[in-house]
Scaffold this active site. Sequence first.
Site: not given
Length: 387
Positions: A156, A252, A107, A130, A276
């Site tokens: 994402t 995603k 992440s 992100y 999510h």
Amino acid sequence: MTVITCIDDLKALHRKRTPKMFFDYCESGSYTEQTFRENVSDFAQIRLRQKVAVDMSGRSTASTMAGQPVTMPLALSPVGLLGMQRADGEIKAARAAAKFGVPFTLSTMSICSIEDVAAHSPAPFWFQLYVMRDEDFVDAILARAKRAGCSALVLTLDLQILGQRHKDLKNGLSAPPKLTPRNLLNMATKTRWGLEMLGTKRRFFGNIVGHAKGVTDASSLFSWTAEQFDPCLDWSKIARIRDQWGGKFILKGVLDAEDARAAADFGADAIIVSNHGGRQLDGALSSIRMLPEILKAVDGKTEVWLDSGIRSGQDILKALALGAKGAMAGRAYVYGLGAMGEAGVTRALEVMQKELDISMALCGEKRVQDLSRDNLLIPNGFFDTYA
Ligand SMILES: Cc1cc2nc3c(=O)[nH]c(=O)nc-3n(C[C@H](O)[C@H](O)[C@H](O)COP(=O)(O)O)c2cc1C
């Protein structure tokens, strides 16, 4: 010594061994948690068709995900703050996944940095981005992920604004945790967690502190992240990032047929059907319920993977039988990490692979590629209850 036979065993240990704030961070959905619960309960409504007197020898769960060989078609979803569930959590999860032969996704909001995980993992991993307003930060982190040898970028799409999880607000979630009397009292009962945390320097967001402008410590970090998720993310920005990355590109957070069609036309190497884990739009339908409609919209143009609600090998089987090429799991392996560190992530993967293998055999199939709708029994109207 507890005998671990299923993911729920790991969850019980995770709850026992990890400070409440971090267990709750994992075990929560947004608002009423309806979508969080239904991701799991909808899987339970789908049943399996038993077959007998078929040759079950020579079975295999091996497959590929976006061209990468995998020992079973399950990747570890990106999860923020793994290094708070257990010291050096991202490194432990990446190592377990690499040794098992499945992909790990790091992440953006990890505690261990990209470089640190790359230095300690025996195989390349995927990086999840992100998209932030600060384009220089985005450019730099993409370059860092490329330099570290990340073999795919997972972008994402469903968190440009943060869903509210009541528990995180009530617990005052932070990394590292604030040393309030309540937190200290709770952490005092988690001896192993505390000792391991004292033994590591990795306690801040490693990809951000020291890399983003004006973020030098944890206090500035929280104001930075709150302001930074880019609410203007659109297909042109996504295209810019894809061109800059130049490698395997995965989208995603798609939960709608129209969005899925757009993502497939865009040319993603795979799309991940996901809400999510029920942490964003409460009231959205479960991923498994949306899967057939999305597969139809995508019409084979790209790989479709199912994420949100996977807690067993049987769940993986159901997703594959409906037509997904692979699946992704978040909490299932986080429970393992919080319970037993690297060994716990390995155990979570072993448990799910064995469940997949045995259930596949009892359904009369030898290879994950042979699974189909014929292996399932689904209540009438299940997929068109909502319009
Ligand atoms: C504690 C936690 C943190 C998460 N952090 C991220 C993240 O940093 N980036 C991301 O794309 N998804 C994140 N997710 C979502 C997961 O990638 C995944 O979509 C979700 O966990 C799937 O649902 P499952 O937990 O039921 O498997 C997070 C999920 C959890 C539970």
